[in-house]
Design a protein around this motif. Structure first.
Motif, mmCIF file in Angstrom:
data_model
loop_
_atom_site.group_PDB
_atom_site.id
_atom_site.type_symbol
_atom_site.label_atom_id
_atom_site.label_comp_id
_atom_site.label_asym_id
_atom_site.label_seq_id
_atom_site.Cartn_x
_atom_site.Cartn_y
_atom_site.Cartn_z
ATOM 1 N N MET A 220 0.839 -1.197 0.000
ATOM 2 C CA MET A 220 0.000 0.000 0.000
ATOM 3 C C MET A 220 0.870 1.243 0.000
ATOM 4 O O MET A 220 1.808 1.368 0.796
ATOM 5 N N ASN A 221 0.567 2.162 -0.904
ATOM 6 C CA ASN A 221 1.270 3.434 -0.972
ATOM 7 C C ASN A 221 0.337 4.563 -0.576
ATOM 8 O O ASN A 221 -0.882 4.452 -0.709
ATOM 9 N N THR A 222 0.908 5.645 -0.066
ATOM 10 C CA THR A 222 0.126 6.836 0.249
ATOM 11 C C THR A 222 0.681 8.017 -0.545
ATOM 12 O O THR A 222 1.852 8.023 -0.946
ATOM 13 N N GLU A 223 -0.189 8.980 -0.764
ATOM 14 C CA GLU A 223 0.219 10.161 -1.520
ATOM 15 C C GLU A 223 -0.395 11.401 -0.892
ATOM 16 O O GLU A 223 -1.612 11.496 -0.761
ATOM 17 N N GLU A 224 0.442 12.341 -0.497
ATOM 18 C CA GLU A 224 -0.033 13.598 0.065
ATOM 19 C C GLU A 224 -0.245 14.606 -1.062
ATOM 20 O O GLU A 224 0.454 14.580 -2.072
ATOM 21 N N SER A 225 -1.219 15.477 -0.869
ATOM 22 C CA SER A 225 -1.519 16.472 -1.887
ATOM 23 C C SER A 225 -2.168 17.685 -1.234
ATOM 24 O O SER A 225 -2.322 17.754 -0.010
ATOM 25 N N VAL A 226 -2.562 18.633 -2.047
ATOM 26 C CA VAL A 226 -3.242 19.843 -1.587
ATOM 27 C C VAL A 226 -4.535 19.989 -2.365
ATOM 28 O O VAL A 226 -4.552 19.843 -3.597
ATOM 29 N N HIS A 227 -5.620 20.238 -1.652
ATOM 30 C CA HIS A 227 -6.884 20.558 -2.324
ATOM 31 C C HIS A 227 -7.154 22.043 -2.111
ATOM 32 O O HIS A 227 -7.255 22.508 -0.969
ATOM 33 N N THR A 228 -7.258 22.782 -3.194
ATOM 34 C CA THR A 228 -7.443 24.234 -3.112
ATOM 35 C C THR A 228 -8.923 24.575 -3.258
ATOM 36 O O THR A 228 -9.576 24.184 -4.228
ATOM 37 N N LEU A 229 -9.447 25.306 -2.284
ATOM 38 C CA LEU A 229 -10.851 25.707 -2.294
ATOM 39 C C LEU A 229 -11.052 26.947 -3.160
ATOM 40 O O LEU A 229 -10.076 27.605 -3.555
ATOM 41 N N SER A 230 -12.300 27.292 -3.413
ATOM 42 C CA SER A 230 -12.596 28.426 -4.302
ATOM 43 C C SER A 230 -12.100 29.753 -3.760
ATOM 44 O O SER A 230 -11.829 30.684 -4.515
ATOM 45 N N ASP A 231 -11.964 29.840 -2.400
ATOM 46 C CA ASP A 231 -11.451 31.089 -1.817
ATOM 47 C C ASP A 231 -9.933 31.101 -1.715
ATOM 48 O O ASP A 231 -9.353 32.008 -1.117
ATOM 49 N N GLY A 232 -9.287 30.082 -2.292
ATOM 50 C CA GLY A 232 -7.831 30.024 -2.313
ATOM 51 C C GLY A 232 -7.208 29.284 -1.151
ATOM 52 O O GLY A 232 -5.995 29.041 -1.153
ATOM 53 N N LEU A 233 -7.986 28.907 -0.148
ATOM 54 C CA LEU A 233 -7.444 28.184 1.002
ATOM 55 C C LEU A 233 -6.992 26.792 0.570
ATOM 56 O O LEU A 233 -7.712 26.076 -0.123
ATOM 57 N N GLU A 234 -5.792 26.414 1.003
ATOM 58 C CA GLU A 234 -5.246 25.108 0.660
ATOM 59 C C GLU A 234 -5.439 24.137 1.820
ATOM 60 O O GLU A 234 -5.043 24.422 2.951
ATOM 61 N N LEU A 235 -6.058 23.010 1.517
ATOM 62 C CA LEU A 235 -6.301 21.983 2.516
ATOM 63 C C LEU A 235 -5.356 20.808 2.291
ATOM 64 O O LEU A 235 -5.136 20.385 1.147
ATOM 65 N N TYR A 236 -4.827 20.287 3.380
ATOM 66 C CA TYR A 236 -3.985 19.093 3.313
ATOM 67 C C TYR A 236 -4.871 17.898 2.944
ATOM 68 O O TYR A 236 -5.953 17.705 3.514
ATOM 69 N N ALA A 237 -4.426 17.095 1.981
ATOM 70 C CA ALA A 237 -5.185 15.909 1.566
ATOM 71 C C ALA A 237 -4.241 14.722 1.429
ATOM 72 O O ALA A 237 -3.025 14.878 1.252
ATOM 73 N N LYS A 238 -4.813 13.537 1.516
ATOM 74 C CA LYS A 238 -3.987 12.329 1.432
ATOM 75 C C LYS A 238 -4.797 11.190 0.826
ATOM 76 O O LYS A 238 -6.002 11.078 1.059
ATOM 77 N N THR A 239 -4.114 10.343 0.055
ATOM 78 C CA THR A 239 -4.732 9.176 -0.568
ATOM 79 C C THR A 239 -4.012 7.918 -0.124
ATOM 80 O O THR A 239 -2.774 7.865 -0.132
ATOM 81 N N TRP A 240 -4.777 6.914 0.288
ATOM 82 C CA TRP A 240 -4.253 5.593 0.605
ATOM 83 C C TRP A 240 -4.560 4.717 -0.596
ATOM 84 O O TRP A 240 -5.719 4.359 -0.858
ATOM 85 N N LYS A 241 -3.531 4.359 -1.375
ATOM 86 C CA LYS A 241 -3.721 3.707 -2.658
ATOM 87 C C LYS A 241 -3.735 2.183 -2.534
ATOM 88 O O LYS A 241 -3.133 1.600 -1.632
#
Length: 331
Positions: free
Chosen positions: A1-22
């Motif tokens: 199992m691999n994981t991948e961190e990313s950023v989800h950007t909202l419409s107001d520009g705020l960046e949220l920490y996101a992660k996927t468990w593949k």
């Protein structure tokens, strides 16, 4: 199992920490997960790795005001009103894979469970707005959902009333509102971990705390409000709750499940005897059963032949084959 961190950007520009468990190969399904109050997506122990090993890719994020999405102390608990909370969730869910051959599930824990129920059933939710652009779910799971705070942990009416006044005057004013770590789990190691986790900051804004309570109040009165007050869903629902939970109300979940079933809902309810709030981090025998129940329910909803790897955690026996299909909705 691999994981991948990313950023989800909202419409107001705020960046949220996101992660996927593949998954190791192409996923059988995707699960979007919404975390609880003073929590974050990296605190769910074996739940996500277990699902990924069974072919279910998990995607989650730290909500506005929580976890690694907090960039400075003033961000802590600053979730905004319910409209903002649901809009943020909707934005993340719209970023999920659009492959119609891969079923998508939605799951929420604690505060996140209450948010998910509001997202699905509330007429003003973005999910019930432009239905041509809504996420296409195969099923919804609720894990110790915040429909009501357990009476032993519920703030007094005076405290709630005073908080509402402050919320209107200074909505972003912060309030330290710690949860009792000893009520999270019967596993002492988990209790110590919760206390030591600096990302669990136990701080909300008066606006955010009031919104959390109001979402629960709406859910408690949802069915009594009559036709048109809530949006009927044809989706299947899975609820899991420990009858020893003193953070969120087991009885409120039981009542909600009963009412939803009576309204014709496709519902399964799994009760865990003696279990506290964090079913994913409880005594080993409880957590093993919880993980197996969640995995089995999701896989039972995946259509067609399944490339399923089922492991018997108790006996250590590995079995390859199709997952069992669910029977009729039951309590």
């Amino acid at each position: 199992m691999n994981t991948e961190e990313s950023v989800h950007t909202l419409s107001d520009g705020l960046e949220l920490y996101a992660k996927t468990w593949k998954t190791s190969g192409s996923p059988l399904a995707v699960l979007a997960f919404i975390h609880g109050f003073s929590d974050h997506c990296n605190a769910y122990h074996d739940l996500f790795p277990t699902l990924a090993s069974a072919g279910v890719e998990v995607r989650s994020f730290d909500q506005r005001g929580w976890g690694r999405s907090v960039k400075q102390p003033s961000d802590r608990g600053n979730t905004g009103p319910t409209s903002q909370v649901l809009s943020d969730i909707h934005s993340f869910l719209q970023s999920l894979p659009s492959d119609t051959n891969v079923p998508v599930f939605l799951m929420g824990h604690s505060m996140g469970g209450g948010q998910v129920l509001n997202y699905i059933f509330h007429p003003e939710s973005p999910y019930n707005g432009d239905k041509s652009n809504r996420p296409n779910f195969t099923g919804v799971l609720l894990h110790s959902p915040l429909i009501a705070i357990d009476p032993s942990s519920r703030p007094s009416k005076l405290t709630v009333s005073a908080g509402r006044v402050v919320a209107k005057m200074v909505p972003h004013k912060q309030r330290y509102s710690p949860l009792d770590a000893n009520l999270m789990s019967r596993n002492e190691a988990v209790v110590k971990e919760v206390v030591a986790d600096t990302l669990c900051h136990d701080t909300g804004t008066f606006e955010g705390l009031a919104g959390m309570l109001d979402r629960g109040i709406w859910l408690e009165g949802m069915f009594a409000a009559g036709p048109g007050a809530w949006v009927k869903s044809e989706l299947p629902f899975w609820f899991g709750h420990g009858d020893g939970d003193r953070i969120t109300s087991y009885a409120a979940t039981e009542d909600f499940v009963k009412a939803l079933t009576e309204k014709g809902g496709d519902v399964k309810f799994c009760s865990y005897e003696g279990a506290y709030h964090k079913l994913h981090a409880e005594l080993p025998e409880t957590t093993e059963k919880f993980l197996a129940d969640v995995k089995a329910w999701i896989l039972s909803k995946v259509p067609g032949p399944k490339r399923v790897f089922v492991q018997d955690e108790v006996e250590g026996v590995e079995v390859h084959g199709d997952a069992e299909t669910e029977g009729k909705p039951k309590l």
